[in-house]
Design an enzyme around this catalytic site. Structure first.
Site, PDB file in Angstrom:
ATOM      1  NE  ARG A 179      67.741   4.569  25.697  1.00 29.31           N
ATOM      2  CZ  ARG A 179      69.209   4.098  25.515  1.00 29.31           C
ATOM      3  NH1 ARG A 179      69.794   3.439  25.998  1.00 29.31           N
ATOM      4  NH2 ARG A 179      70.093   5.620  25.545  1.00 29.31           N
ATOM      5  CG  HIS A 206      72.310  25.940  51.112  1.00 32.74           C
ATOM      6  ND1 HIS A 206      71.767  24.053  51.456  1.00 32.74           N
ATOM      7  CD2 HIS A 206      72.231  26.030  49.705  1.00 32.74           C
ATOM      8  CE1 HIS A 206      71.302  23.888  50.485  1.00 32.74           C
ATOM      9  NE2 HIS A 206      70.999  24.548  49.256  1.00 32.74           N
ATOM     10  NE  ARG A 245      65.119  19.491  54.748  1.00 29.86           N
ATOM     11  CZ  ARG A 245      65.119  18.097  55.674  1.00 29.86           C
ATOM     12  NH1 ARG A 245      65.514  18.046  56.812  1.00 29.86           N
ATOM     13  NH2 ARG A 245      63.361  17.140  55.488  1.00 29.86           N
ATOM     14  CE1 TYR A 274      73.292  18.820  52.464  1.00 29.14           C
ATOM     15  CE2 TYR A 274      71.336  18.694  50.750  1.00 29.14           C
ATOM     16  CZ  TYR A 274      72.297  19.006  52.285  1.00 29.14           C
ATOM     17  OH  TYR A 274      71.224  19.051  53.393  1.00 29.14           O
ATOM     18  CD  GLN A 323      78.995  14.522  55.498  1.00 24.11           C
ATOM     19  OE1 GLN A 323      79.937  14.447  56.434  1.00 24.11           O
ATOM     20  NE2 GLN A 323      77.786  15.260  56.321  1.00 24.11           N
ATOM     21  CG  ASN A 374      75.281  15.859  53.583  1.00 29.42           C
ATOM     22  OD1 ASN A 374      75.660  14.910  54.045  1.00 29.42           O
ATOM     23  ND2 ASN A 374      75.414  17.128  53.880  1.00 29.42           N
ATOM     24  CG  ASP A 386      66.771  24.358  60.372  1.00 33.60           C
ATOM     25  OD1 ASP A 386      68.197  24.849  60.822  1.00 33.60           O
ATOM     26  OD2 ASP A 386      66.067  24.444  59.546  1.00 33.60           O
ATOM     27  CD  GLU A 423      79.004  13.998  30.974  1.00 36.41           C
ATOM     28  OE1 GLU A 423      79.581  15.043  30.813  1.00 36.41           O
ATOM     29  OE2 GLU A 423      80.078  12.967  30.608  1.00 36.41           O
ATOM     30  CD  GLU A 481      77.680  21.415  59.752  1.00 36.91           C
ATOM     31  OE1 GLU A 481      76.766  21.840  59.670  1.00 36.91           O
ATOM     32  OE2 GLU A 481      79.343  20.416  59.368  1.00 36.91           O
ATOM     33  CE  LYS A 486      75.828  23.020  52.842  1.00 37.46           C
ATOM     34  NZ  LYS A 486      75.157  23.376  53.483  1.00 37.46           N
ATOM     35  CG  HIS A 504      71.731  25.291  57.418  1.00 37.37           C
ATOM     36  ND1 HIS A 504      71.096  23.647  57.250  1.00 37.37           N
ATOM     37  CD2 HIS A 504      70.597  25.453  59.311  1.00 37.37           C
ATOM     38  CE1 HIS A 504      70.180  23.657  57.894  1.00 37.37           C
ATOM     39  NE2 HIS A 504      70.117  24.638  59.079  1.00 37.37           N
TER      40      HIS A 504
END
Length: 205
Positions: free
Chosen positions: A30, A126, A66, A139, A54, A56, A176, A35, A150, A79, A69
């Site tokens: 299938r 990150h 990206r 994340y 949160q 994202n 960035d 997990e 930030e 994260k 940060h």
């Protein structure tokens, strides 16, 4: 017939507070089941909890870069990153002043085959590069987005020297692309303090 590809495990990397999670994947005719995150496994390995505030989700086409940060500590932003579709090169940078691995970076491939996750403690920078034609990254974050605390460092800063596998000019956001060097951010007093990060980790035990 049920097939188990491998046992799940948490593995520390060379930077304190940086771990990979390799899930156990069960596959049959299938498809597959896994997990992708287990709070108990992370708590046991890292020594403190990950508060979830949160989730994202970003979708990037090939060549999108990206980051880098990071957020003020406390409370910072831990994260737990997974790539649910496609593939990325996920990078963590130790931006904690006073850390024995200050400015060291680690790169981990995250993709929809291994289904690995990457945990980054508060104070680590990150960034990621999309390697596939399209990559969807999810994340889990310990704190909600707060623009005032930030910050960013330019992902191509030669002082950090991340070895991005680039065959074309990377696609950066305006923010960035305009990000300062790590020296400028440090001179401005914006980088996290390693001792303060350690104290914050202790408060989460």
């Amino acid at each position: 017939m049920l097939i188990t590809w491998h046992a799940s495990r948490m593995d520390p990397l060379s930077i304190d507070g940086l771990w990979t999670y390799t899930p156990r994947i069960h596959g049959d005719t299938r498809g597959a089941f896994l997990e992708s995150f287990r709070a108990a496994d992370l708590h046991e390995a890292v020594g403190h909890r990950l508060d979830l505030a949160q989730v994202n989700c970003s979708v990037s086409k090939r060549g999108v870069l990206r980051g880098i940060h990071f957020a003020d500590v406390p409370p910072g932003q831990a994260k737990y990153v997974t790539c649910v579709s496609g593939a990325i090169l996920d990078v963590a940078v130790d931006l904690r002043v006073g850390s024995p691995t200050f400015l060291r970076w680690e790169a981990v491939r995250l993709d929809d085959e291994s289904r690995r996750g990457l945990y980054l403690a508060e104070g680590l920078g990150h960034a990621f590069l999309a390697l596939s034609e399209e990559a969807t990254v999810v994340y889990l974050c310990s704190t909600p987005y707060a623009p005032g605390r930030e910050h960013g460092v330019h992902p191509l800063d030669p002082t950090i020297g991340v070895e991005w596998p680039l065959d074309t000019e990377p696609l950066l956001s305006d923010k960035d692309a305009a990000a300062p060097s790590v020296k400028e951010v440090q001179d401005a007093g914006l980088l996290p303090d390693y001792a303060a990060c350690q104290a914050y980790y202790e408060s989460l035990r």
